[in-house]
Design an enzyme around this catalytic site. Sequence first.
Site, PDB file in Angstrom:
ATOM      1  N   HIS A 107       2.886 -31.522  33.749  1.00  0.00           N
ATOM      2  CA  HIS A 107       4.256 -31.776  33.602  1.00  0.00           C
ATOM      3  C   HIS A 107       4.877 -30.440  34.105  1.00  0.00           C
ATOM      4  CE1 HIS A 107       4.074 -34.593  29.988  1.00  0.00           C
ATOM      5  NE2 HIS A 107       3.345 -35.034  31.026  1.00  0.00           N
ATOM      6  N   TYR A 111      11.279 -32.221  22.672  1.00  0.00           N
ATOM      7  CA  TYR A 111      11.253 -31.687  21.329  1.00  0.00           C
ATOM      8  C   TYR A 111      12.619 -31.980  20.676  1.00  0.00           C
ATOM      9  CZ  TYR A 111       7.211 -28.780  22.565  1.00  0.00           C
ATOM     10  OH  TYR A 111       6.039 -28.149  22.794  1.00  0.00           O
ATOM     11  N   PRO A 168       2.401 -24.934  15.722  1.00  0.00           N
ATOM     12  CA  PRO A 168       2.309 -25.592  16.744  1.00  0.00           C
ATOM     13  C   PRO A 168       3.589 -25.741  17.769  1.00  0.00           C
ATOM     14  CG  PRO A 168       2.154 -27.011  15.156  1.00  0.00           C
ATOM     15  CD  PRO A 168       2.267 -25.948  14.373  1.00  0.00           C
ATOM     16  N   LYS A 210       0.714 -23.196  21.440  1.00  0.00           N
ATOM     17  CA  LYS A 210       0.088 -21.829  21.820  1.00  0.00           C
ATOM     18  C   LYS A 210      -1.350 -21.609  21.310  1.00  0.00           C
ATOM     19  CE  LYS A 210       2.878 -20.231  25.013  1.00  0.00           C
ATOM     20  NZ  LYS A 210       2.637 -21.526  25.736  1.00  0.00           N
ATOM     21  N   TYR A 269       6.614 -20.670  27.567  1.00  0.00           N
ATOM     22  CA  TYR A 269       5.788 -21.822  27.562  1.00  0.00           C
ATOM     23  C   TYR A 269       4.660 -22.001  28.356  1.00  0.00           C
ATOM     24  CZ  TYR A 269       5.518 -26.822  25.779  1.00  0.00           C
ATOM     25  OH  TYR A 269       5.140 -27.911  25.184  1.00  0.00           O
TER      26      TYR A 269
HETATM   27  P1  RFL Z   1     -11.124 -24.270  15.782  1.00  0.00           P
HETATM   28  O1  RFL Z   1     -10.841 -25.227  16.757  1.00  0.00           O
HETATM   29  O2  RFL Z   1     -10.702 -24.362  14.560  1.00  0.00           O
HETATM   30  O3  RFL Z   1     -12.915 -24.117  15.808  1.00  0.00           O
HETATM   31  C1  RFL Z   1     -13.620 -23.400  14.914  1.00  0.00           C
HETATM   32  C2  RFL Z   1     -14.848 -24.055  14.691  1.00  0.00           C
HETATM   33  O4  RFL Z   1     -15.771 -23.210  13.915  1.00  0.00           O
HETATM   34  C3  RFL Z   1     -16.285 -24.061  12.951  1.00  0.00           C
HETATM   35  N1  RFL Z   1     -16.543 -23.586  11.709  1.00  0.00           N
HETATM   36  C4  RFL Z   1     -17.946 -22.707  11.343  1.00  0.00           C
HETATM   37  N2  RFL Z   1     -18.877 -22.914  11.799  1.00  0.00           N
HETATM   38  C5  RFL Z   1     -19.881 -22.191  11.383  1.00  0.00           C
HETATM   39  N3  RFL Z   1     -20.042 -21.385  10.199  1.00  0.00           N
HETATM   40  C6  RFL Z   1     -18.810 -21.430   9.666  1.00  0.00           C
HETATM   41  N4  RFL Z   1     -18.725 -20.839   8.207  1.00  0.00           N
HETATM   42  C7  RFL Z   1     -17.638 -22.381   9.955  1.00  0.00           C
HETATM   43  N5  RFL Z   1     -16.402 -22.097   9.641  1.00  0.00           N
HETATM   44  C8  RFL Z   1     -15.845 -22.982  10.796  1.00  0.00           C
HETATM   45  C9  RFL Z   1     -15.227 -25.229  12.797  1.00  0.00           C
HETATM   46  O5  RFL Z   1     -15.987 -26.437  12.079  1.00  0.00           O
HETATM   47  C10 RFL Z   1     -14.984 -25.279  14.261  1.00  0.00           C
HETATM   48  O6  RFL Z   1     -15.538 -26.385  14.854  1.00  0.00           O
HETATM   49  O7  RFL Z   1     -10.918 -22.774  16.358  1.00  0.00           O
HETATM   50  P2  RFL Z   1     -10.922 -22.399  18.203  1.00  0.00           P
HETATM   51  O8  RFL Z   1     -12.151 -22.680  18.718  1.00  0.00           O
HETATM   52  O9  RFL Z   1     -10.567 -20.807  18.072  1.00  0.00           O
HETATM   53  O10 RFL Z   1      -9.629 -22.816  18.603  1.00  0.00           O
HETATM   54  C11 RFL Z   1      -8.322 -22.811  18.396  1.00  0.00           C
HETATM   55  C12 RFL Z   1      -7.560 -24.343  18.319  1.00  0.00           C
HETATM   56  O11 RFL Z   1      -8.389 -25.157  17.653  1.00  0.00           O
HETATM   57  C13 RFL Z   1      -6.228 -24.117  17.470  1.00  0.00           C
HETATM   58  O12 RFL Z   1      -5.659 -22.923  17.870  1.00  0.00           O
HETATM   59  C14 RFL Z   1      -5.297 -25.154  17.750  1.00  0.00           C
HETATM   60  O13 RFL Z   1      -5.995 -26.561  17.300  1.00  0.00           O
HETATM   61  C15 RFL Z   1      -4.188 -25.165  16.837  1.00  0.00           C
HETATM   62  N6  RFL Z   1      -3.551 -26.434  16.518  1.00  0.00           N
HETATM   63  C16 RFL Z   1      -2.533 -26.619  17.429  1.00  0.00           C
HETATM   64  N7  RFL Z   1      -2.370 -26.142  18.454  1.00  0.00           N
HETATM   65  C17 RFL Z   1      -1.520 -26.404  19.513  1.00  0.00           C
HETATM   66  O14 RFL Z   1      -1.391 -25.664  20.441  1.00  0.00           O
HETATM   67  N8  RFL Z   1      -0.977 -27.686  19.327  1.00  0.00           N
HETATM   68  C18 RFL Z   1      -1.162 -28.565  18.204  1.00  0.00           C
HETATM   69  O15 RFL Z   1      -0.690 -29.639  18.134  1.00  0.00           O
HETATM   70  C19 RFL Z   1      -2.159 -28.134  17.021  1.00  0.00           C
HETATM   71  N9  RFL Z   1      -2.546 -28.950  16.232  1.00  0.00           N
HETATM   72  C20 RFL Z   1      -3.903 -27.254  15.307  1.00  0.00           C
HETATM   73  C21 RFL Z   1      -3.378 -28.308  15.216  1.00  0.00           C
HETATM   74  C22 RFL Z   1      -4.890 -26.459  14.448  1.00  0.00           C
HETATM   75  C23 RFL Z   1      -5.079 -27.316  13.119  1.00  0.00           C
HETATM   76  N10 RFL Z   1      -5.923 -26.832  12.215  1.00  0.00           N
HETATM   77  C24 RFL Z   1      -6.671 -25.593  12.566  1.00  0.00           C
HETATM   78  C25 RFL Z   1      -5.753 -27.042  11.020  1.00  0.00           C
HETATM   79  C26 RFL Z   1      -3.690 -29.049  13.935  1.00  0.00           C
HETATM   80  C27 RFL Z   1      -4.401 -28.553  13.130  1.00  0.00           C
HETATM   81  C28 RFL Z   1      -4.744 -29.440  11.893  1.00  0.00           C
HETATM   82  C1  PHB Z   2       0.475 -32.402  20.934  1.00  0.00           C
HETATM   83  O1  PHB Z   2       0.540 -33.245  21.944  1.00  0.00           O
HETATM   84  O2  PHB Z   2      -0.319 -32.636  19.952  1.00  0.00           O
HETATM   85  C2  PHB Z   2       1.454 -31.152  20.857  1.00  0.00           C
HETATM   86  C3  PHB Z   2       2.344 -30.909  22.058  1.00  0.00           C
HETATM   87  C4  PHB Z   2       3.010 -29.646  22.045  1.00  0.00           C
HETATM   88  C5  PHB Z   2       3.249 -29.102  21.039  1.00  0.00           C
HETATM   89  C6  PHB Z   2       2.429 -29.228  19.682  1.00  0.00           C
HETATM   90  C7  PHB Z   2       1.617 -30.281  19.812  1.00  0.00           C
HETATM   91  O3  PHB Z   2       4.068 -27.860  20.970  1.00  0.00           O
END
Ligand code: RFL
Ligand code: PHB
Length: 391
Positions: A74, A202, A294, A298, A386
């Site tokens: 993008h 957005y 989110p 980042k 971004y």
């Molecule tokens: P993760 O992806 O949470 O992975 C951590 C892993 O550790 C496991 N775990 C354990 N394993 C062993 N023993 C324990 N005691 C444990 N406790 C936990 C978990 O099961 C999991 O598999 O962290 P990581 O790898 O640092 O990655 C970070 C990203 O996942 C995170 O920053 C993003 O997904 C944040 N986030 C979003 N970021 C965006 O940029 N855009 C989004 O739309 C977005 N949506 C989200 C999100 C994070 C969410 N969380 C954490 C609630 C939506 C949600 C619901």
């Molecule tokens: C998503 O595609 O899930 C998404 C994209 C941009 C954002 C947050 C989430 O800022």
Amino acid sequence: MSKRTQVVIIGSGPSGLLLGQLLHKAGIDTIILEQKSKDYVLGRIRAGVLEQGAVALIEEAGAGERMRREGLPHDGTEICFGGVRHRIDFKGLTGKTVMVYGQTEVTHDLMDVREACGAPTVYEAEDVAIHDIATDNPRVTWTKDGRREEIACDFVAGCDGFHGVSRRTMPADILRTFERVYPFGWLGVLVDKPPVSEELIYVSHERGFALCSMRSHTRSRYYVQCNLDEKVEEWSDDRFWDELKSRLDTRAAAELQTGASIEKSIAPLRSFVAEPMRHGRLFLAGDAAHIVPPTGAKGLNLAASDVAYLSQALIEHYRNRSDAGLDAYSQRALARIWKAERFSWWMTQLLHNFPDSSGFDRKIQTAELEYLFSSKAAQTALAENYVGLPY
Ligand code: RFL
Ligand code: PHB
């Protein structure tokens, strides 16, 4: 199973998997301990936008093949305010683009390459506990199928997300935390319909923020700002689509293709940082150390930059017998993290409805959006954050 490895990685999310692969490429042995099942991890729908730095790391890890084929580069994004869309031209303003490719797919691809190279992952590892991290001989224990297991290692990488055990293992008297909890959440829907527009939109609207995103040319991801006390069950698909349409500009509302949701969830919004990110031989990376709302996309990208610093530092330790990178890790990572925290906080307060905001606050928000749309300097500042600040 061997009773000793070089690096124990806790968590099989993007941080743990990416670190595991970069270390494997450098000839460093790891084991990943994951609390959940593989299917559970792959069922989580999260981030969708990758900075070039994250793309490059995934390539370096040998997991870039499908992303190259299926990812959507993008060049910009749109911001809709007062029913009018304004484009932020990332490429024109910074020379850089972002890649739209879901976190679920990144995780899948990294798991595939890990399995192909035979590196061990223990899924459904219960009660993971880290011992003796302040000594030269740390150990990690866990329970699998009712049996207690133990492994000795040189280092432990805490990649176990916000609710993991690693950060809680750090002594309370050395850990400082900084937090802001926002008074709303995002209700997200995944649907097998083409995205409403080629780029993300957005939306700042008096009914609340909305976001039109995507996973592919045939799968879309939409979000609306919701109250924290709302339940997913209270949101039928029809209610969601009506609410989203009410926040979009006339053309997007007319062109939106709706359908049965294939996933629907509510995520709370939070900013959080824990410092330092190292204690003895334990190193935190990704959501284990920090959370961003989110809005700036980042979360996953910060996990990638942490892993870039940490993998380099560990490789330097084993190759050159130098601990300079390990000693600098926390400070180096935090310098970048705080800039992304600032950007995510800024995007969040710029685009959302805050329930307790005053008339003054809303006027300032409008002035800031109007300034953004009229100023190339302001657009460049948004664009360069971004697409991702340098590592
Ligand atoms: P993760 O992806 O949470 O992975 C951590 C892993 O550790 C496991 N775990 C354990 N394993 C062993 N023993 C324990 N005691 C444990 N406790 C936990 C978990 O099961 C999991 O598999 O962290 P990581 O790898 O640092 O990655 C970070 C990203 O996942 C995170 O920053 C993003 O997904 C944040 N986030 C979003 N970021 C965006 O940029 N855009 C989004 O739309 C977005 N949506 C989200 C999100 C994070 C969410 N969380 C954490 C609630 C939506 C949600 C619901
Ligand atoms: C998503 O595609 O899930 C998404 C994209 C941009 C954002 C947050 C989430 O800022």
